[in-house]
Scaffold this motif. Sequence first.
Motif, short mmCIF file in Angstrom:
data_model
loop_
_atom_site.label_atom_id
_atom_site.label_comp_id
_atom_site.label_asym_id
_atom_site.label_seq_id
_atom_site.Cartn_x
_atom_site.Cartn_y
_atom_site.Cartn_z
N ALA A 11 -72.26 -0.73 -11.22
CA ALA A 11 -73.68 0.26 -10.77
C ALA A 11 -74.57 -0.03 -12.08
CB ALA A 11 -73.53 1.33 -10.72
N ALA A 12 -73.71 -0.12 -13.47
CA ALA A 12 -74.64 -0.42 -14.50
C ALA A 12 -74.91 -1.76 -14.85
CB ALA A 12 -73.54 0.11 -15.71
N GLY A 13 -74.39 -2.82 -14.06
CA GLY A 13 -75.04 -4.18 -14.00
C GLY A 13 -73.68 -5.17 -14.56
N VAL A 14 -72.42 -4.45 -14.47
CA VAL A 14 -71.47 -5.55 -14.77
C VAL A 14 -71.16 -6.50 -13.46
CG1 VAL A 14 -68.90 -5.62 -15.29
CG2 VAL A 14 -70.39 -4.06 -16.69
N GLU A 15 -70.75 -7.60 -13.77
CA GLU A 15 -70.35 -8.64 -12.71
C GLU A 15 -68.86 -9.06 -13.17
OE1 GLU A 15 -73.22 -11.60 -12.22
OE2 GLU A 15 -74.58 -10.48 -11.02
N PHE A 16 -68.13 -8.89 -12.33
CA PHE A 16 -66.62 -9.44 -12.36
C PHE A 16 -66.50 -10.83 -11.82
CE2 PHE A 16 -66.46 -4.77 -12.17
CZ PHE A 16 -65.52 -4.70 -13.74
N LYS A 57 -78.10 -10.34 -15.02
CA LYS A 57 -79.49 -10.70 -15.65
C LYS A 57 -80.53 -9.51 -15.28
CE LYS A 57 -79.51 -15.48 -15.79
NZ LYS A 57 -80.12 -16.79 -15.47
N GLN A 58 -81.37 -9.08 -16.24
CA GLN A 58 -82.42 -8.08 -16.01
C GLN A 58 -83.55 -8.62 -15.26
OE1 GLN A 58 -81.96 -4.91 -16.81
NE2 GLN A 58 -79.98 -5.29 -17.50
N ALA A 59 -84.13 -7.90 -14.41
CA ALA A 59 -85.40 -8.47 -13.82
C ALA A 59 -86.32 -8.82 -14.66
CB ALA A 59 -85.77 -7.39 -12.64
#
Length: 78
Positions: free
Chosen positions: A48-53, A67-69
């Motif tokens: 939810a905080a933006g981590v991708e495993f 990546k941020q928009a």
Amino acid sequence: MARAALDWSVKNLAERAKVGEATIRRFERDRAEPIHSTAAAICSALEAAGVEFIAENGGGAGVRLRKQAKNSVGQSGP
């Protein structure tokens, strides 16, 4: 690694995952495997905080931040 990438404290992750701080510490120190529901709560909070495993792909499993928009300031509408 995921917690460090977000620059979160143990307390911050524990609060967001709704688990105890001691649970996070034990898991990070490989002293205990969390039960499935606890692991899922931790993963969900991090995602939810933006981590991708990143799955094992021959080079080892890992994590990265999504990546941020792009900032839309100065761009024209659709």
